[in-house]
Scaffold this motif. Structure first.
Motif, PDB file in Angstrom:
ATOM      1  N   ARG A 350     101.280   2.863   4.244  1.00  0.00           N
ATOM      2  CA  ARG A 350     101.912   3.783   5.193  1.00  0.00           C
ATOM      3  C   ARG A 350     102.116   5.160   4.562  1.00  0.00           C
ATOM      4  O   ARG A 350     101.884   6.189   5.205  1.00  0.00           O
ATOM      5  CB  ARG A 350     103.238   3.218   5.686  1.00  0.00           C
ATOM      6  CG  ARG A 350     103.871   4.084   6.763  1.00  0.00           C
ATOM      7  CD  ARG A 350     104.888   3.359   7.570  1.00  0.00           C
ATOM      8  NE  ARG A 350     106.106   3.063   6.836  1.00  0.00           N
ATOM      9  CZ  ARG A 350     107.217   2.585   7.396  1.00  0.00           C
ATOM     10  NH1 ARG A 350     107.239   2.343   8.704  1.00  0.00           N
ATOM     11  NH2 ARG A 350     108.284   2.330   6.686  1.00  0.00           N
ATOM     12  N   GLU A 351     102.550   5.180   3.311  1.00  0.00           N
ATOM     13  CA  GLU A 351     102.746   6.460   2.634  1.00  0.00           C
ATOM     14  C   GLU A 351     101.431   7.210   2.453  1.00  0.00           C
ATOM     15  O   GLU A 351     101.402   8.436   2.397  1.00  0.00           O
ATOM     16  CB  GLU A 351     103.420   6.225   1.274  1.00  0.00           C
ATOM     17  CG  GLU A 351     104.864   5.749   1.386  1.00  0.00           C
ATOM     18  CD  GLU A 351     105.456   5.372   0.048  1.00  0.00           C
ATOM     19  OE1 GLU A 351     104.752   5.545  -0.992  1.00  0.00           O
ATOM     20  OE2 GLU A 351     106.606   4.882   0.019  1.00  0.00           O
ATOM     21  N   ALA A 352     100.327   6.463   2.372  1.00  0.00           N
ATOM     22  CA  ALA A 352      99.013   7.086   2.229  1.00  0.00           C
ATOM     23  C   ALA A 352      98.406   7.452   3.582  1.00  0.00           C
ATOM     24  O   ALA A 352      97.277   7.951   3.643  1.00  0.00           O
ATOM     25  CB  ALA A 352      98.075   6.144   1.474  1.00  0.00           C
ATOM     26  N   GLY A 353      99.143   7.198   4.660  1.00  0.00           N
ATOM     27  CA  GLY A 353      98.651   7.529   5.994  1.00  0.00           C
ATOM     28  C   GLY A 353      97.584   6.578   6.503  1.00  0.00           C
ATOM     29  O   GLY A 353      96.764   6.958   7.349  1.00  0.00           O
ATOM     30  N   LEU A 354      97.602   5.335   6.003  1.00  0.00           N
ATOM     31  CA  LEU A 354      96.567   4.367   6.363  1.00  0.00           C
ATOM     32  C   LEU A 354      97.081   3.255   7.257  1.00  0.00           C
ATOM     33  O   LEU A 354      96.451   2.200   7.363  1.00  0.00           O
ATOM     34  CB  LEU A 354      95.956   3.755   5.086  1.00  0.00           C
ATOM     35  CG  LEU A 354      95.145   4.727   4.224  1.00  0.00           C
ATOM     36  CD1 LEU A 354      94.707   4.056   2.933  1.00  0.00           C
ATOM     37  CD2 LEU A 354      93.925   5.235   4.994  1.00  0.00           C
ATOM     38  N   THR A 355      98.192   3.453   7.934  1.00  0.00           N
ATOM     39  CA  THR A 355      98.665   2.454   8.896  1.00  0.00           C
ATOM     40  C   THR A 355      98.390   2.954  10.315  1.00  0.00           C
ATOM     41  O   THR A 355      98.127   4.132  10.527  1.00  0.00           O
ATOM     42  CB  THR A 355     100.168   2.186   8.727  1.00  0.00           C
ATOM     43  OG1 THR A 355     100.886   3.429   8.840  1.00  0.00           O
ATOM     44  CG2 THR A 355     100.459   1.560   7.382  1.00  0.00           C
ATOM     45  N   GLY A 356      98.444   2.012  11.257  1.00  0.00           N
ATOM     46  CA  GLY A 356      98.088   2.357  12.626  1.00  0.00           C
ATOM     47  C   GLY A 356      96.635   2.727  12.741  1.00  0.00           C
ATOM     48  O   GLY A 356      96.237   3.553  13.570  1.00  0.00           O
ATOM     49  N   THR A 357      95.766   2.098  11.893  1.00  0.00           N
ATOM     50  CA  THR A 357      94.374   2.524  11.814  1.00  0.00           C
ATOM     51  C   THR A 357      93.604   2.294  13.103  1.00  0.00           C
ATOM     52  O   THR A 357      92.730   3.070  13.462  1.00  0.00           O
ATOM     53  CB  THR A 357      93.656   1.798  10.662  1.00  0.00           C
ATOM     54  OG1 THR A 357      93.881   0.393  10.785  1.00  0.00           O
ATOM     55  CG2 THR A 357      94.186   2.267   9.332  1.00  0.00           C
ATOM     56  N   SER A 358      93.910   1.203  13.813  1.00  0.00           N
ATOM     57  CA  SER A 358      93.169   0.954  15.053  1.00  0.00           C
ATOM     58  C   SER A 358      93.492   1.992  16.110  1.00  0.00           C
ATOM     59  O   SER A 358      92.649   2.375  16.911  1.00  0.00           O
ATOM     60  CB  SER A 358      93.481  -0.446  15.581  1.00  0.00           C
ATOM     61  OG  SER A 358      92.895  -1.424  14.750  1.00  0.00           O
ATOM     62  N   ALA A 359      94.731   2.476  16.114  1.00  0.00           N
ATOM     63  CA  ALA A 359      95.114   3.496  17.088  1.00  0.00           C
ATOM     64  C   ALA A 359      94.429   4.826  16.788  1.00  0.00           C
ATOM     65  O   ALA A 359      94.253   5.655  17.665  1.00  0.00           O
ATOM     66  CB  ALA A 359      96.631   3.665  17.078  1.00  0.00           C
ATOM     67  N   ALA A 360      94.021   5.018  15.522  1.00  0.00           N
ATOM     68  CA  ALA A 360      93.440   6.295  15.120  1.00  0.00           C
ATOM     69  C   ALA A 360      91.927   6.312  15.166  1.00  0.00           C
ATOM     70  O   ALA A 360      91.309   7.294  14.828  1.00  0.00           O
ATOM     71  CB  ALA A 360      93.894   6.638  13.691  1.00  0.00           C
ATOM     72  N   GLU A 361      91.306   5.189  15.575  1.00  0.00           N
ATOM     73  CA  GLU A 361      89.862   5.123  15.520  1.00  0.00           C
ATOM     74  C   GLU A 361      89.197   5.830  16.702  1.00  0.00           C
ATOM     75  O   GLU A 361      89.800   6.040  17.742  1.00  0.00           O
ATOM     76  CB  GLU A 361      89.395   3.657  15.471  1.00  0.00           C
ATOM     77  CG  GLU A 361      89.689   2.883  16.743  1.00  0.00           C
ATOM     78  CD  GLU A 361      89.402   1.393  16.573  1.00  0.00           C
ATOM     79  OE1 GLU A 361      89.191   0.736  17.592  1.00  0.00           O
ATOM     80  OE2 GLU A 361      89.395   0.922  15.437  1.00  0.00           O
ATOM     81  N   THR A 362      87.942   6.174  16.517  1.00  0.00           N
ATOM     82  CA  THR A 362      87.134   6.711  17.599  1.00  0.00           C
ATOM     83  C   THR A 362      85.930   5.806  17.770  1.00  0.00           C
ATOM     84  O   THR A 362      85.687   4.924  16.965  1.00  0.00           O
ATOM     85  CB  THR A 362      86.669   8.153  17.282  1.00  0.00           C
ATOM     86  OG1 THR A 362      85.882   8.119  16.087  1.00  0.00           O
ATOM     87  CG2 THR A 362      87.858   9.074  17.108  1.00  0.00           C
TER      88      THR A 362
END
Length: 438
Positions: A350-362
């Motif tokens: 999460r601190e590395a900004g790698l959570t919620g990855t499915s929501a951020a995909e294209t």
């Protein structure tokens, strides 16, 4: 000469607790006495973690911050020492009553890779064909109408619903014959990508509704037929360990209806009938029903399964955190539901900004989901064989479904990012030999 597996403290402690719980005298002990016996068998690893083999025949890890015990697979092969834990501190929830140790273990594999046994598929094909010959006027669709065309009788929906409810993780590859037998009855193409079908897991209420509606309509014979179709389907599904635990549970709920001379007064509320079904299920099958009775505990157990399925990796918790990172957690409640070791791994992502990855995909034109920016960390997981890959995919998908059931979060139609990345690793191995290997 058969090789003897190396001695492992966790395996030895587990065998000792299993023997105690299986002893008839266990049932005669009070809960405090059982807690006292278990408290003398807590294991401590060099990093200070405390482990207890308890309810549901699973290991539990103590969170030193708040004293909660989380279901968690242990680091087998690690040097440990036995300590005496304060029995009064052990919550009743981790002390096994006994019946919970009789649960059918089942399998965490999805249906991506290893096929359903051919004889199971053939029996269900025959059942679906016979069900499809019923009239939709006698058997109207009162559930699963988003899956089937309007002229499909609910007998076909009863077979489908039973399969999907009994499946540990209803994710199927595109050449799975068990799904293709429903092709002519479908309302539209099934969700998923060009190969994997990430199918929804229906609640038990959907199956109940099919029967309850016919009862309210005064069509008791039709209601009985629908219950029989569910029982017949569940009986066939016992052939595959990926279905067996919930198939056993469903049989215990449905079969009593078939032995009764009459259904009695119909229920005005389907939920009341659902409650009656659940009450009929014996305590020894309780874990199979956590998905219905305790969504929070069910999610915890699917996380356990995911970590366990990733035991081939150097750091299973870090690998599991990568799959957990795919989940949508807008309220920030996920970390608090994890054991402290898994929580630490998740927080790093999460601190590395790698959570919620499915929501951020294209989505690229070829249909494969990709991440903007850094790749989803789960894409680095490389199972050693297709069975291991199917176990990871099944556990990860079951975990995602459990999270959705618990929080209302929606899963992407093409699957979560880490799962999709793993599928791309094994897509070239997709053609199975149809053998009865389960």
């Amino acid at each position: 000469m058969t090789a003897v597996p190396p001695w492992d403290a966790f395996t030895a402690a587990e065998a000792e607790v299993r023997a105690m719980v299986a002893d008839p005298r266990w049932q005669g002990l009070s809960v405090p006495d059982r807690a006292h016996v278990l408290a003398a068998r807590v294991l401590v690893t060099p990093d200070g973690d405390r482990w207890l083999f308890g309810t549901h025949a699973r290991w539990h890890l103590l969170d030193p911050a708040d004293g909660r015990w989380h279901p968690a697979p242990p680091p087998r092969g690690t040097r440990v020492r036995r300590v005496t834990h304060a029995a009064a501190v052990l919550p009743d929830a981790v002390v096994p009553p006994g019946h919970d140790f009789h649960a059918e273990p089942g399998s965490t594999q999805s249906f991506i890779g290893p096929d359903v046994p051919a004889r199971l598929t053939e029996q269900l094909r025959v059942l679906v064909r016979a069900s499809g010959r019923k009239s939709e006027l006698d058997y109207p669709l009162t559930a699963f109408d988003e899956i089937f065309a309007t002229d499909v009788p609910s007998t076909v929906a009863a077979v489908w619903g039973t399969i999907m409810w009994c499946a540990y993780a209803p994710a199927f590859d595109g050449n799975e014959r068990l799904i293709t037998v429903f092709g002519e009855y479908l309302r539209r193409s099934l969700p998923g990508d060009e190969w994997v079908r990430w199918l929804p897991a229906p609640p038990l209420l959907d199956l109940v509704t099919l029967v309850a509606e016919r009862m309210r309509a005064g069509r008791h014979r039709a209601a009985l037929r629908l219950a029989a179709v569910m029982a017949d389907t569940a009986q066939i599904l016992l052939l595959d360990t990926r279905f067996r635990p919930r198939a056993l549970a469903l049989l215990t709920m449905v079969e009593p209806l078939l032995r009764r001379p009459g259904f009695g007064d119909p229920y005005d509320d389907d939920a009341a009938m659902r409650g009656e079904w659940l009450e009929r299920c014996p305590a020894r099958l309780c874990r199979a029903l956590l998905v219905e009775n305790d969504p929070e505990a069910h999610f915890a157990h699917t996380v356990y399964d995911l970590v366990d399925a990733l035991s081939f990796t150097p750091e299973p918790r870090r690998a599991a955190a990568a799959f957990l990172a795919d989940l949508s957690d807008s309220r920030g409640t996920l970390p608090g539901r994890l054991d402290h070791r898994l929580r630490m791994a998740y927080e790093e992502l999460r601190e590395a900004g790698l959570t919620g990855t499915s929501a951020a995909e294209t989505t690229q034109p070829d249909g494969f989901p990709v991440r903007t920016g850094e790749a989803a960390p789960a894409s680095e997981v490389a199972p050693p064989d297709r069975g291991s890959a199917a176990a990871v995919l099944g556990a990860a998908y079951a975990m995602g479904l459990a999270w959705g059931r618990l929080t209302g979060a929606k899963l992407p139609g093409r699957g979560l990012a880490g799962q999709s990345a793993l599928v791309r690793r094994i897509v070239h191995e997709r053609d199975d030999h149809h053998t009865d290997h389960i």
